[in-house]
Design a protein around this motif. Structure first.
Motif, PDB file in Angstrom:
ATOM      1  N   LEU A 129       0.828  -1.210   0.000  1.00 57.74           N
ATOM      2  CA  LEU A 129       0.000   0.000   0.000  1.00 57.74           C
ATOM      3  C   LEU A 129       0.863   1.261   0.000  1.00 57.74           C
ATOM      4  CD1 LEU A 129      -2.767  -1.014   2.584  1.00 57.74           C
ATOM      5  CD2 LEU A 129      -3.035  -0.826   0.103  1.00 57.74           C
ATOM      6  N   CYS A 130       1.967   1.224   0.736  1.00 54.27           N
ATOM      7  CA  CYS A 130       2.884   2.369   0.757  1.00 54.27           C
ATOM      8  C   CYS A 130       3.629   2.498  -0.564  1.00 54.27           C
ATOM      9  CB  CYS A 130       3.874   2.233   1.907  1.00 54.27           C
ATOM     10  SG  CYS A 130       3.150   2.461   3.544  1.00 54.27           S
ATOM     11  N   GLU A 131       4.021   1.365  -1.136  1.00 51.39           N
ATOM     12  CA  GLU A 131       4.726   1.386  -2.413  1.00 51.39           C
ATOM     13  C   GLU A 131       3.838   1.929  -3.528  1.00 51.39           C
ATOM     14  OE1 GLU A 131       7.873   0.691  -3.299  1.00 51.39           O
ATOM     15  OE2 GLU A 131       8.396   0.416  -1.182  1.00 51.39           O
ATOM     16  N   MET A 132       2.539   1.650  -3.450  1.00 49.20           N
ATOM     17  CA  MET A 132       1.581   2.146  -4.455  1.00 49.20           C
ATOM     18  C   MET A 132       1.122   3.571  -4.158  1.00 49.20           C
ATOM     19  SD  MET A 132      -0.765  -1.206  -5.314  1.00 49.20           S
ATOM     20  CE  MET A 132      -1.342  -1.425  -3.627  1.00 49.20           C
ATOM     21  N   LYS A 133       1.721   4.198  -3.137  1.00 52.27           N
ATOM     22  CA  LYS A 133       1.441   5.588  -2.753  1.00 52.27           C
ATOM     23  C   LYS A 133       0.012   5.783  -2.243  1.00 52.27           C
ATOM     24  CE  LYS A 133       5.546   6.550  -4.316  1.00 52.27           C
ATOM     25  NZ  LYS A 133       6.676   6.753  -3.364  1.00 52.27           N
ATOM     26  N   ARG A 134      -0.610   4.686  -1.740  1.00 53.19           N
ATOM     27  CA  ARG A 134      -1.946   4.863  -1.150  1.00 53.19           C
ATOM     28  C   ARG A 134      -1.839   5.616   0.173  1.00 53.19           C
ATOM     29  NH1 ARG A 134      -5.846   6.245   0.786  1.00 53.19           N
ATOM     30  NH2 ARG A 134      -7.894   5.243   0.936  1.00 53.19           N
ATOM     31  N   PHE A 135      -0.795   5.316   0.927  1.00 58.46           N
ATOM     32  CA  PHE A 135      -0.520   6.031   2.171  1.00 58.46           C
ATOM     33  C   PHE A 135       0.955   6.408   2.199  1.00 58.46           C
ATOM     34  CE2 PHE A 135      -3.951   3.031   3.253  1.00 58.46           C
ATOM     35  CZ  PHE A 135      -4.915   3.918   3.712  1.00 58.46           C
ATOM     36  N   LYS A 136       1.236   7.499   2.889  1.00 62.29           N
ATOM     37  CA  LYS A 136       2.630   7.888   3.079  1.00 62.29           C
ATOM     38  C   LYS A 136       3.265   7.088   4.213  1.00 62.29           C
ATOM     39  CE  LYS A 136       2.459  12.628   1.321  1.00 62.29           C
ATOM     40  NZ  LYS A 136       2.670  14.066   1.647  1.00 62.29           N
ATOM     41  N   LYS A 137       2.434   6.765   5.196  1.00 62.57           N
ATOM     42  CA  LYS A 137       2.964   6.075   6.377  1.00 62.57           C
ATOM     43  C   LYS A 137       1.909   5.146   6.956  1.00 62.57           C
ATOM     44  CE  LYS A 137       4.760   7.106  11.027  1.00 62.57           C
ATOM     45  NZ  LYS A 137       5.031   8.197  11.993  1.00 62.57           N
ATOM     46  N   ILE A 138       2.319   3.920   7.279  1.00 64.55           N
ATOM     47  CA  ILE A 138       1.456   2.955   7.950  1.00 64.55           C
ATOM     48  C   ILE A 138       2.204   2.403   9.155  1.00 64.55           C
ATOM     49  CG2 ILE A 138       0.190   0.779   7.799  1.00 64.55           C
ATOM     50  CD1 ILE A 138      -0.136   1.215   4.839  1.00 64.55           C
ATOM     51  N   GLU A 139       1.578   2.461  10.303  1.00 62.66           N
ATOM     52  CA  GLU A 139       2.166   1.878  11.518  1.00 62.66           C
ATOM     53  C   GLU A 139       1.288   0.739  11.991  1.00 62.66           C
ATOM     54  OE1 GLU A 139       3.631   4.113  14.766  1.00 62.66           O
ATOM     55  OE2 GLU A 139       4.186   5.841  13.533  1.00 62.66           O
ATOM     56  N   LEU A 140       1.894  -0.422  12.182  1.00 60.32           N
ATOM     57  CA  LEU A 140       1.210  -1.591  12.724  1.00 60.32           C
ATOM     58  C   LEU A 140       1.707  -1.778  14.155  1.00 60.32           C
ATOM     59  CD1 LEU A 140      -0.698  -3.996  12.272  1.00 60.32           C
ATOM     60  CD2 LEU A 140       1.230  -5.245  11.284  1.00 60.32           C
ATOM     61  N   ILE A 141       0.815  -1.576  15.124  1.00 58.03           N
ATOM     62  CA  ILE A 141       1.214  -1.506  16.525  1.00 58.03           C
ATOM     63  C   ILE A 141       0.618  -2.675  17.300  1.00 58.03           C
ATOM     64  CG2 ILE A 141       1.222  -0.042  18.590  1.00 58.03           C
ATOM     65  CD1 ILE A 141       0.592   2.303  16.566  1.00 58.03           C
ATOM     66  N   PHE A 142       1.474  -3.389  18.019  1.00 60.77           N
ATOM     67  CA  PHE A 142       1.044  -4.542  18.808  1.00 60.77           C
ATOM     68  C   PHE A 142       1.228  -4.265  20.297  1.00 60.77           C
ATOM     69  CE2 PHE A 142       2.597  -6.358  14.775  1.00 60.77           C
ATOM     70  CZ  PHE A 142       1.444  -6.991  14.353  1.00 60.77           C
ATOM     71  N   PRO A 143       0.325  -4.750  21.132  1.00 60.54           N
ATOM     72  CA  PRO A 143       0.464  -4.578  22.585  1.00 60.54           C
ATOM     73  C   PRO A 143       1.369  -5.649  23.185  1.00 60.54           C
ATOM     74  CG  PRO A 143      -1.556  -5.742  22.115  1.00 60.54           C
ATOM     75  CD  PRO A 143      -0.918  -5.449  20.781  1.00 60.54           C
ATOM     76  N   ILE A 144       1.690  -5.468  24.458  1.00 61.42           N
ATOM     77  CA  ILE A 144       2.361  -6.519  25.205  1.00 61.42           C
ATOM     78  C   ILE A 144       1.371  -7.665  25.389  1.00 61.42           C
ATOM     79  CG2 ILE A 144       3.442  -7.132  27.408  1.00 61.42           C
ATOM     80  CD1 ILE A 144       5.127  -5.290  25.671  1.00 61.42           C
ATOM     81  N   ARG A 145       1.832  -8.877  25.200  1.00 54.99           N
ATOM     82  CA  ARG A 145       0.951 -10.034  25.297  1.00 54.99           C
ATOM     83  C   ARG A 145       0.251 -10.078  26.658  1.00 54.99           C
ATOM     84  NH1 ARG A 145       2.773 -16.418  25.072  1.00 54.99           N
ATOM     85  NH2 ARG A 145       0.676 -17.286  25.133  1.00 54.99           N
ATOM     86  N   GLY A 146      -1.068 -10.241  26.607  1.00 58.06           N
ATOM     87  CA  GLY A 146      -1.855 -10.280  27.828  1.00 58.06           C
ATOM     88  C   GLY A 146      -2.437  -8.934  28.220  1.00 58.06           C
ATOM     89  N   HIS A 147      -1.975  -7.870  27.548  1.00 59.36           N
ATOM     90  CA  HIS A 147      -2.480  -6.514  27.813  1.00 59.36           C
ATOM     91  C   HIS A 147      -3.003  -5.930  26.499  1.00 59.36           C
ATOM     92  CE1 HIS A 147      -0.685  -6.286  31.898  1.00 59.36           C
ATOM     93  NE2 HIS A 147       0.235  -7.067  31.358  1.00 59.36           N
ATOM     94  N   SER A 148      -3.988  -6.593  25.922  1.00 58.17           N
ATOM     95  CA  SER A 148      -4.442  -6.224  24.579  1.00 58.17           C
ATOM     96  C   SER A 148      -5.915  -5.835  24.526  1.00 58.17           C
ATOM     97  CB  SER A 148      -4.193  -7.394  23.611  1.00 58.17           C
ATOM     98  OG  SER A 148      -4.864  -8.562  24.045  1.00 58.17           O
ATOM     99  N   PHE A 149      -6.444  -5.285  25.625  1.00 60.77           N
ATOM    100  CA  PHE A 149      -7.837  -4.848  25.613  1.00 60.77           C
ATOM    101  C   PHE A 149      -7.933  -3.534  24.849  1.00 60.77           C
ATOM    102  CE2 PHE A 149     -11.654  -2.839  27.307  1.00 60.77           C
ATOM    103  CZ  PHE A 149     -12.565  -3.876  27.170  1.00 60.77           C
TER     104      PHE A 149
END
Length: 223
Positions: A156-176
């Protein structure tokens, strides 16, 4: 979570010496700070999305499986029921959720389905002038934390759909996350119903589960 429970048990252990107990206390403090960092990031992104139309933040997750039919008959416990999957994408800016409801014969709960639903959401629910996309998801490797999802977002970034994408994960067990709050609204509605037999009935119950008529957007995956 498992780490919190393990460290708390170490701290309470009377056999443990003072030095080992201090190490366990320090590890617990660091662990909780890392968990709180995820929630602070979530709150910060939410505020940005509410003010800046060029930034979008979403939380995505699968709801616990729904089984059809749901009837008050004890013999049903021993019979094979149809599993219904509900995948939700919560928009942090509008606080609305897009739900994809389908049964096990139409699809599973793997990365291919997640990419498909995410792609639909980006094409239909996110405006073309959006430059930044923040995605919050749990650590499930089969669904979110895998090579397919990362490569899809990179494309998606390579196709210039977005300038920036962040994929953010929580600490395991603290994902509410906010998506879990939305699912709890749906679950309360389903628990109040004694009988439902079809997916169309489940979709109707999801739509009517919130007092806000626009809270849940249901997508027909066949289209």
């Amino acid at each position: 979570c498992v780490t919190c429970e393990e460290l708390n048990n170490k701290i309470k252990n009377p056999v443990l010496n003072q030095k080992a107990r201090q190490v366990a206390v320090a590890e617990l403090i660091v662990h909780k700070r890392q968990a709180n960092k995820f929630y602070k990031t979530l709150q910060a992104v939410t505020k940005i999305c509410e003010k800046d139309s060029r930034s979008v933040g979403i939380c995505m997750d699968f709801m616990a499986n729904i089984f059809l039919p749901c009837i008050p008959v004890q013999d049903l416990y021993y019979l094979r029921q149809l599993t219904v999957n509900v995948f939700g994408i919560h928009d942090l800016g509008s606080r609305e959720m897009t739900c994809f409801v389908y049964h096990e014969g139409e699809g599973g709960k793997a990365c291919n389905e997640v990419c498909s639903w995410l792609n639909w959401f980006i094409k239909n629910q996110i405006k073309l002038d959006v430059e930044t996309l923040n995605i919050f998801a749990d650590n499930c490797t089969g669904q979110n934390k895998n090579n397919a999802i990362v490569r899809f977002l990179m494309a998606l970034c390579e196709m210039k759909r977005f300038k920036k994408i962040e994929l953010i994960f929580p600490i395991r067990g603290h994902s509410f996350m906010p998506a879990d709050r939305d699912f709890s609204i749906i679950k309360r509605k389903l628990l109040r119903e004694e009988r439902y037999y079809t997916i169309s009935e489940v979709i109707g119950l999801i739509k009517s589960s919130s007092q806000n008529e626009n809270k849940f957007c249901l997508v027909d995956i066949k289209n």
